[in-house]
Scaffold this active site. Structure first.
Site, mmCIF file in Angstrom:
data_model
loop_
_atom_site.group_PDB
_atom_site.id
_atom_site.type_symbol
_atom_site.label_atom_id
_atom_site.label_comp_id
_atom_site.label_asym_id
_atom_site.label_seq_id
_atom_site.Cartn_x
_atom_site.Cartn_y
_atom_site.Cartn_z
ATOM 1 C CD1 TRP A 100 -4.068 4.235 1.799
ATOM 2 C CD2 TRP A 100 -3.482 4.567 3.922
ATOM 3 N NE1 TRP A 100 -4.696 3.284 2.533
ATOM 4 C CE2 TRP A 100 -4.362 3.460 3.856
ATOM 5 C CE3 TRP A 100 -2.994 4.956 5.146
ATOM 6 C CZ2 TRP A 100 -4.750 2.759 4.983
ATOM 7 C CZ3 TRP A 100 -3.383 4.243 6.268
ATOM 8 C CH2 TRP A 100 -4.254 3.156 6.181
ATOM 9 C CG MET A 143 -1.828 1.136 1.285
ATOM 10 S SD MET A 143 -3.121 1.014 2.535
ATOM 11 C CE MET A 143 -3.856 -0.546 2.193
ATOM 12 N N PRO A 144 0.943 1.986 -1.096
ATOM 13 C CG PRO A 144 1.136 2.473 -3.350
ATOM 14 C CD PRO A 144 0.341 1.671 -2.380
ATOM 15 C CG PHE A 145 1.895 6.803 3.722
ATOM 16 C CD1 PHE A 145 0.637 6.902 4.285
ATOM 17 C CD2 PHE A 145 2.862 7.719 4.089
ATOM 18 C CE1 PHE A 145 0.350 7.898 5.211
ATOM 19 C CE2 PHE A 145 2.588 8.711 5.004
ATOM 20 C CZ PHE A 145 1.326 8.807 5.573
#
Length: 65
Positions: free
Chosen positions: A40, A1-3
């Protein structure tokens, strides 16, 4: 999940911050193929008196004009 974490001086409107989040999400999704639902974005706004460059706060720089 990229942040994606954006740190910027405070003062942008809610609409501007929302557009930043949308554009960053769309660009990341386009380039990587990651679903936007899994990206995100956090936008941290820092007061000008708490951020400095070359030993001087941005509040002081602004006051000088």
């Amino acid at each position: 999940m990229p942040f994606i974490n954006v740190k910027q001086l405070s003062g942008r409107s809610e609409e501007q911050r929302a557009e930043i989040a949308r554009e960053l999400t769309a660009t990341y999704a386009r380039i990587t193929g990651v679903s936007p639902e899994n990206i995100w974005v956090a936008i941290e706004e820092i007061p000008a008196e708490n951020w400095s460059s070359a030993g001087e706060t941005f509040a002081a720089k602004r006051a000088k004009g």
